[in-house]
Design a protein around this motif. Structure first.
Motif, mmCIF file in Angstrom:
data_model
loop_
_atom_site.group_PDB
_atom_site.id
_atom_site.type_symbol
_atom_site.label_atom_id
_atom_site.label_comp_id
_atom_site.label_asym_id
_atom_site.label_seq_id
_atom_site.Cartn_x
_atom_site.Cartn_y
_atom_site.Cartn_z
ATOM 1 N N VAL A 208 16.502 -28.694 33.811
ATOM 2 C CA VAL A 208 16.242 -27.329 33.354
ATOM 3 C C VAL A 208 17.101 -26.353 34.155
ATOM 4 C CG1 VAL A 208 14.513 -25.487 33.233
ATOM 5 C CG2 VAL A 208 13.909 -27.833 32.577
ATOM 6 N N THR A 209 17.797 -25.471 33.469
ATOM 7 C CA THR A 209 18.647 -24.481 34.140
ATOM 8 C C THR A 209 18.131 -23.058 34.016
ATOM 9 O OG1 THR A 209 20.051 -24.195 32.183
ATOM 10 C CG2 THR A 209 20.692 -25.921 33.751
ATOM 11 N N ASP A 210 17.241 -22.795 33.054
ATOM 12 C CA ASP A 210 16.739 -21.435 32.865
ATOM 13 C C ASP A 210 15.515 -21.502 31.968
ATOM 14 O OD1 ASP A 210 16.566 -18.702 33.044
ATOM 15 O OD2 ASP A 210 18.278 -18.269 31.752
ATOM 16 N N ILE A 211 14.621 -20.537 32.136
ATOM 17 C CA ILE A 211 13.462 -20.443 31.250
ATOM 18 C C ILE A 211 13.070 -18.978 31.122
ATOM 19 C CG2 ILE A 211 11.886 -20.950 33.167
ATOM 20 C CD1 ILE A 211 10.054 -22.299 31.061
ATOM 21 N N ARG A 212 12.864 -18.531 29.882
ATOM 22 C CA ARG A 212 12.566 -17.125 29.617
ATOM 23 C C ARG A 212 11.376 -17.000 28.670
ATOM 24 N NH1 ARG A 212 17.037 -14.023 31.476
ATOM 25 N NH2 ARG A 212 18.100 -15.434 32.916
ATOM 26 N N PRO A 213 10.541 -15.983 28.855
ATOM 27 C CA PRO A 213 9.406 -15.792 27.949
ATOM 28 C C PRO A 213 9.861 -15.244 26.601
ATOM 29 C CG PRO A 213 9.503 -14.010 29.544
ATOM 30 C CD PRO A 213 10.563 -14.998 29.954
ATOM 31 N N LEU A 214 9.229 -15.687 25.531
ATOM 32 C CA LEU A 214 9.432 -15.139 24.196
ATOM 33 C C LEU A 214 8.227 -14.294 23.791
ATOM 34 C CD1 LEU A 214 10.932 -18.264 22.362
ATOM 35 C CD2 LEU A 214 12.170 -16.304 23.333
ATOM 36 N N THR A 215 7.029 -14.849 23.969
ATOM 37 C CA THR A 215 5.772 -14.121 23.780
ATOM 38 C C THR A 215 4.847 -14.562 24.900
ATOM 39 O OG1 THR A 215 4.708 -15.806 22.401
ATOM 40 C CG2 THR A 215 6.128 -14.211 21.266
ATOM 41 N N ALA A 216 3.579 -14.136 24.829
ATOM 42 C CA ALA A 216 2.627 -14.483 25.884
ATOM 43 C C ALA A 216 2.416 -15.987 25.992
ATOM 44 C CB ALA A 216 1.293 -13.785 25.628
ATOM 45 N N MET A 217 2.606 -16.740 24.882
ATOM 46 C CA MET A 217 2.346 -18.172 24.882
ATOM 47 C C MET A 217 3.557 -18.983 24.422
ATOM 48 S SD MET A 217 -0.772 -18.427 25.984
ATOM 49 C CE MET A 217 -1.479 -19.980 25.474
ATOM 50 N N ARG A 218 4.744 -18.396 24.486
ATOM 51 C CA ARG A 218 5.951 -19.113 24.084
ATOM 52 C C ARG A 218 7.063 -18.849 25.079
ATOM 53 N NH1 ARG A 218 8.346 -17.236 19.346
ATOM 54 N NH2 ARG A 218 9.486 -19.190 19.216
ATOM 55 N N VAL A 219 7.823 -19.904 25.382
ATOM 56 C CA VAL A 219 8.977 -19.767 26.249
ATOM 57 C C VAL A 219 10.167 -20.480 25.631
ATOM 58 C CG1 VAL A 219 7.618 -19.599 28.367
ATOM 59 C CG2 VAL A 219 8.410 -21.833 27.596
ATOM 60 N N ARG A 220 11.345 -20.102 26.063
ATOM 61 C CA ARG A 220 12.592 -20.763 25.664
ATOM 62 C C ARG A 220 13.277 -21.244 26.940
ATOM 63 N NH1 ARG A 220 15.884 -17.877 21.202
ATOM 64 N NH2 ARG A 220 14.285 -19.006 20.029
ATOM 65 N N THR A 221 13.654 -22.508 26.931
ATOM 66 C CA THR A 221 14.185 -23.150 28.130
ATOM 67 C C THR A 221 15.586 -23.689 27.882
ATOM 68 O OG1 THR A 221 11.941 -23.844 28.692
ATOM 69 C CG2 THR A 221 13.737 -24.927 29.859
ATOM 70 N N ALA A 222 16.467 -23.496 28.851
ATOM 71 C CA ALA A 222 17.805 -24.078 28.787
ATOM 72 C C ALA A 222 17.828 -25.377 29.568
ATOM 73 C CB ALA A 222 18.836 -23.106 29.364
ATOM 74 N N VAL A 223 18.499 -26.384 29.024
ATOM 75 C CA VAL A 223 18.612 -27.689 29.658
ATOM 76 C C VAL A 223 20.056 -28.166 29.545
ATOM 77 C CG1 VAL A 223 17.917 -30.115 29.559
ATOM 78 C CG2 VAL A 223 16.232 -28.319 29.099
ATOM 79 N N GLN A 224 20.639 -28.572 30.659
ATOM 80 C CA GLN A 224 21.952 -29.209 30.592
ATOM 81 C C GLN A 224 21.763 -30.717 30.654
ATOM 82 O OE1 GLN A 224 25.107 -29.592 33.792
ATOM 83 N NE2 GLN A 224 26.065 -28.002 32.542
ATOM 84 N N LEU A 225 22.256 -31.415 29.627
ATOM 85 C CA LEU A 225 22.146 -32.862 29.557
ATOM 86 C C LEU A 225 23.372 -33.483 30.209
ATOM 87 C CD1 LEU A 225 20.929 -33.214 25.859
ATOM 88 C CD2 LEU A 225 19.546 -33.065 27.941
ATOM 89 N N PRO A 226 23.182 -34.361 31.202
ATOM 90 C CA PRO A 226 24.318 -34.916 31.944
ATOM 91 C C PRO A 226 25.144 -35.876 31.097
ATOM 92 C CG PRO A 226 22.293 -36.015 32.589
ATOM 93 C CD PRO A 226 21.891 -34.891 31.690
ATOM 94 N N LEU A 227 26.446 -35.899 31.358
ATOM 95 C CA LEU A 227 27.327 -36.851 30.685
ATOM 96 C C LEU A 227 27.127 -38.259 31.224
ATOM 97 C CD1 LEU A 227 30.670 -34.826 30.467
ATOM 98 C CD2 LEU A 227 29.115 -35.409 28.599
#
Length: 338
Positions: A37-56
């Motif tokens: 996981v590289t980042d996580i941000r709230p969208l609503t009170a019960m939802r988040v959006r997360t960034a993930v870098q998948l390794p080669l």
């Protein structure tokens, strides 16, 4: 499947970033190399959006010999687990030390073409939604997590899990109620559990792997019957596999059982080098204890009803001390379907 939920996350909305991983404590990992996981941000009170870098390249998740090479289904499952843990702390108010126990989950990957490994690390984002009812003290004890996976904007899969949130005392009471005695730890053993010395371990090519370290099954047997062919094996992972055992456990973690189910399913199809696991539906009834043998059993149709290497589902049950402790159905696909 258990994991601790620990603090703190950025709360400012904005574009996701892929520049560095979050603190390893946020996803309950001991090694920074096991954080995706590289980042996580709230969208609503019960939802988040997360960034993930998948390794080669990764010693465990990249150790597959099927071609074309795809990002591992269990890598996406682990990424979803990490996203759910970090987000639940930020948006469910869980305190440090809270344990998240997964009772059941389902994951389906359907955008397989977008999961082919290219020349750059994969940029995945996961949308996570939480649901659950708070008790009179305002605490959520049981809930559901629903996730959608996107690779470069293309939806590639979904994941749902039912979870319990327990504080340390509640988790200790649950473990004692199951065992009645203190549980041993993986650190109490060497490479293998009690009574195991690595003999009879499957060859990596039998289950689509390259490195013997990643083999978690031994003493496999195929028993043909009039209606059903059964494939059984012992679940015997190596405790020095730091992808599966990143820290000390007092049980076999659920991810290890899912890996065992995948390996048994690929073995059972008869075409492990041309078959991919693309979905799982799992239920965990009891902890898989370290000090007793865990058996995995897959039942397959025989004769004209089953064609080796064909896409389909393989149900795998796990038995310990004569009792079924978990059940994982593996969905497989052939390389020709990509």
């Amino acid at each position: 499947m258990t994991t601790e939920v620990v603090p703190e996350l950025p709360s400012e909305p904005g574009d996701l970033t892929y520049g560095r991983t979050v603190d390893r404590s946020l996803v309950h990992r001991a090694a920074v190399s096991e954080v995706f996981v590289t980042d996580i941000r709230p969208l609503t009170a019960m939802r988040v959006r997360t960034a993930v870098q998948l390794p080669l390249t990764h010693g465990y998740y990249s150790d597959h010999v099927q071609q074309p090479a795809l990002y591992d289904a269990l890598l996406l499952l682990e990424s979803g687990r990490q996203a759910a843990i970090a987000g639940s702390h930020a948006h469910m108010g869980l305190s440090q030390g809270t344990t998240m126990i997964v009772d059941s989950f389902r994951m389906d990957l359907y955008g397989l073409a977008a999961l082919k490994i290219g020349s750059k690390p994969g940029r995945l984002h996961i949308d996570t939604e939480y649901s659950g009812k708070a008790n009179r003290r305002g605490r959520v004890r049981k809930g559901m997590v629903a996730q959608r996976y996107f690779m470069d904007g293309v939806e590639v899969g979904g994941h749902e899990m039912d979870v319990l949130f327990l504080n340390p005392h509640e988790n200790e009471v649950l473990r004692h109620a199951q065992r009645g005695t203190p549980a041993p730890l993986t650190s109490d053993y060497g490479r293998h559990g009690p009574g195991e010395d690595g003999s009879g371990q499957l060859r990596p090519e039998q289950i689509g792997r390259g490195n013997p370290l990643n083999v978690v099954l031994s003493r496999a047997e195929r028993t043909p019957e009039a209606v059903t062919a059964r494939v059984t094996a012992r679940v015997t992972p190596r405790f020095d596999n730091r992808a599966l055992f990143d820290h000390v456990y007092d049980h076999l973690p659920a991810m290890t059982l899912v890996e065992a189910a995948r390996q048994l399913a690929l073995l059972a199809t008869g075409e492990p080098l041309a078959t991919y696991a693309v979905g799982f539906e799992a239920r965990f009834d009891r902890f898989a204890e370290l000090d007793d043998t865990v058996l995995a059993e897959a039942a397959l149709p025989s004769g004209d009803e089953f064609t080796e290497g064909a896409p389909g589902t393989v149900p795998v049950r796990f038995v310990q001390a004569g009792e079924e402790i978990a059940h994982v159905t593996v969905t497989t696909a052939s390389g020709s379907q990509l």
